[in-house]
Design a protein around this motif. Sequence first.
Motif, PDB file in Angstrom:
ATOM      1  N   ALA A 195      42.695  54.920  34.920  1.00 29.34           N
ATOM      2  CA  ALA A 195      41.870  55.495  35.976  1.00 29.34           C
ATOM      3  C   ALA A 195      41.294  56.791  35.408  1.00 29.34           C
ATOM      4  O   ALA A 195      42.018  57.768  35.229  1.00 29.34           O
ATOM      5  CB  ALA A 195      42.697  55.780  37.224  1.00 29.34           C
ATOM      6  N   TYR A 197      39.297  58.917  36.712  1.00 29.85           N
ATOM      7  CA  TYR A 197      39.485  59.953  37.727  1.00 29.85           C
ATOM      8  C   TYR A 197      40.517  59.431  38.727  1.00 29.85           C
ATOM      9  O   TYR A 197      40.177  58.704  39.659  1.00 29.85           O
ATOM     10  CB  TYR A 197      38.159  60.269  38.429  1.00 29.85           C
ATOM     11  N   PRO A 198      41.805  59.766  38.540  1.00 30.39           N
ATOM     12  CA  PRO A 198      42.874  59.211  39.381  1.00 30.39           C
ATOM     13  C   PRO A 198      42.722  59.588  40.855  1.00 30.39           C
ATOM     14  O   PRO A 198      42.156  60.636  41.189  1.00 30.39           O
ATOM     15  CB  PRO A 198      44.146  59.839  38.790  1.00 30.39           C
ATOM     16  N   ASN A 199      43.243  58.740  41.740  1.00 31.99           N
ATOM     17  CA  ASN A 199      43.240  59.034  43.169  1.00 31.99           C
ATOM     18  C   ASN A 199      43.953  60.361  43.431  1.00 31.99           C
ATOM     19  O   ASN A 199      45.012  60.634  42.868  1.00 31.99           O
ATOM     20  CB  ASN A 199      43.945  57.918  43.953  1.00 31.99           C
ATOM     21  N   VAL A 213      38.988  62.241  44.948  1.00 37.39           N
ATOM     22  CA  VAL A 213      38.940  60.810  44.622  1.00 37.39           C
ATOM     23  C   VAL A 213      39.910  60.074  45.544  1.00 37.39           C
ATOM     24  O   VAL A 213      41.090  60.429  45.633  1.00 37.39           O
ATOM     25  CB  VAL A 213      39.324  60.572  43.154  1.00 37.39           C
ATOM     26  N   LYS A 215      39.597  56.292  45.995  1.00 33.23           N
ATOM     27  CA  LYS A 215      39.742  54.876  45.654  1.00 33.23           C
ATOM     28  C   LYS A 215      39.013  54.585  44.354  1.00 33.23           C
ATOM     29  O   LYS A 215      38.019  55.227  44.032  1.00 33.23           O
ATOM     30  CB  LYS A 215      39.172  53.995  46.788  1.00 33.23           C
ATOM     31  N   GLN A 216      39.557  53.601  43.626  1.00 35.20           N
ATOM     32  CA  GLN A 216      38.957  53.231  42.348  1.00 35.20           C
ATOM     33  C   GLN A 216      37.984  52.065  42.503  1.00 35.20           C
ATOM     34  O   GLN A 216      38.136  51.227  43.395  1.00 35.20           O
ATOM     35  CB  GLN A 216      40.050  52.820  41.354  1.00 35.20           C
ATOM     36  N   ASN A 217      36.980  52.039  41.633  1.00 36.55           N
ATOM     37  CA  ASN A 217      36.128  50.871  41.460  1.00 36.55           C
ATOM     38  C   ASN A 217      36.539  50.228  40.145  1.00 36.55           C
ATOM     39  O   ASN A 217      36.145  50.708  39.071  1.00 36.55           O
ATOM     40  CB  ASN A 217      34.648  51.270  41.415  1.00 36.55           C
ATOM     41  N   CYS A 221      35.144  52.229  36.034  1.00 35.57           N
ATOM     42  CA  CYS A 221      36.265  53.163  36.157  1.00 35.57           C
ATOM     43  C   CYS A 221      35.841  54.626  36.210  1.00 35.57           C
ATOM     44  O   CYS A 221      36.608  55.470  36.661  1.00 35.57           O
ATOM     45  CB  CYS A 221      37.243  52.955  35.001  1.00 35.57           C
ATOM     46  N   ASP A 222      34.611  54.920  35.744  1.00 35.92           N
ATOM     47  CA  ASP A 222      34.182  56.327  35.752  1.00 35.92           C
ATOM     48  C   ASP A 222      33.334  56.680  36.972  1.00 35.92           C
ATOM     49  O   ASP A 222      32.791  57.786  37.050  1.00 35.92           O
ATOM     50  CB  ASP A 222      33.416  56.663  34.463  1.00 35.92           C
ATOM     51  N   PRO A 224      34.293  56.372  40.759  1.00 35.71           N
ATOM     52  CA  PRO A 224      35.180  56.006  41.871  1.00 35.71           C
ATOM     53  C   PRO A 224      34.538  56.300  43.227  1.00 35.71           C
ATOM     54  O   PRO A 224      33.405  56.778  43.316  1.00 35.71           O
ATOM     55  CB  PRO A 224      36.392  56.904  41.637  1.00 35.71           C
TER      56      PRO A 224
END
Length: 258
Positions: A195, A197-199, A213, A215-217, A221-222, A224
């Motif tokens: 990730a 940019y982590p949650n 942040v 949620k992830q896409n 990954c860059d 979110p």
Amino acid sequence: MRGIVRSLIKELRNHGEVMSLLSDVFTHDDYIFTHSLNVTMYALALGKELNLSGPKMEALGLGAILHDVGKMNVPREILLKPGRLTEDEFKCIQTHTEAGFEILRQSSNIPLLAAHCAYQHHERLDGSGYPRGIKSEDIHLFGKILAIADVFDAVTSNRVYREAMLPHEGLEILYSGSGCLFDQRMVEAFRRCIAVYPNGLSVQLDDGREAIVVKQNPSVCDRPIVREINKDGTRGRDIDLSKELNIMISNCHLTSVS
């Protein structure tokens, strides 16, 4: 991953020599210690993405956490020098790979593969690395994994001589060397498994807004999904950066390491 980490912790606890080495590393330079932990997590994530077996993952984790022990032989004034290194100082830094290999190789409790992690993490596919300048087919799998994890954490960490790059900039460094410096398949796998940019990370958008942040896409990954933080501290709307391409992350609150 939890099982692998637990196994690694058990391995460390059962080997006083390893714990002694880590304590010595921390005393010499706490950045090396923190960097080694980060590299271990990146390496294990990449190893998992590459479907390595449990025993290989444990060996990789042990090698990763000890990969920079040779830097204990490098004077602190060189490690922490804020300016550009001289040629002789850079050559001194380079000796840490061979020094680490010797330290680990001479231990009866540490696998030889762990010693090779220290030896090969600065080798590059095109032979431009050190200490031996070996090429792709001669670099061990673990050496290729450690090269990626080591560079990514190094460029995205604050140092006395430069500020950290943003995580997506660190990925760009890896992509720019993909195929010539770093294994292309592994760079792609690394991008999938981390990730950027982590949650929960606080970030600043390029228009000055603050956000977190949320949620992830997975496919991007860059970019979110972030939640805007209003000026009064209340939560604003969610912004999907994979859809709103005109908005960029311009800064994030990375841990500062001296």
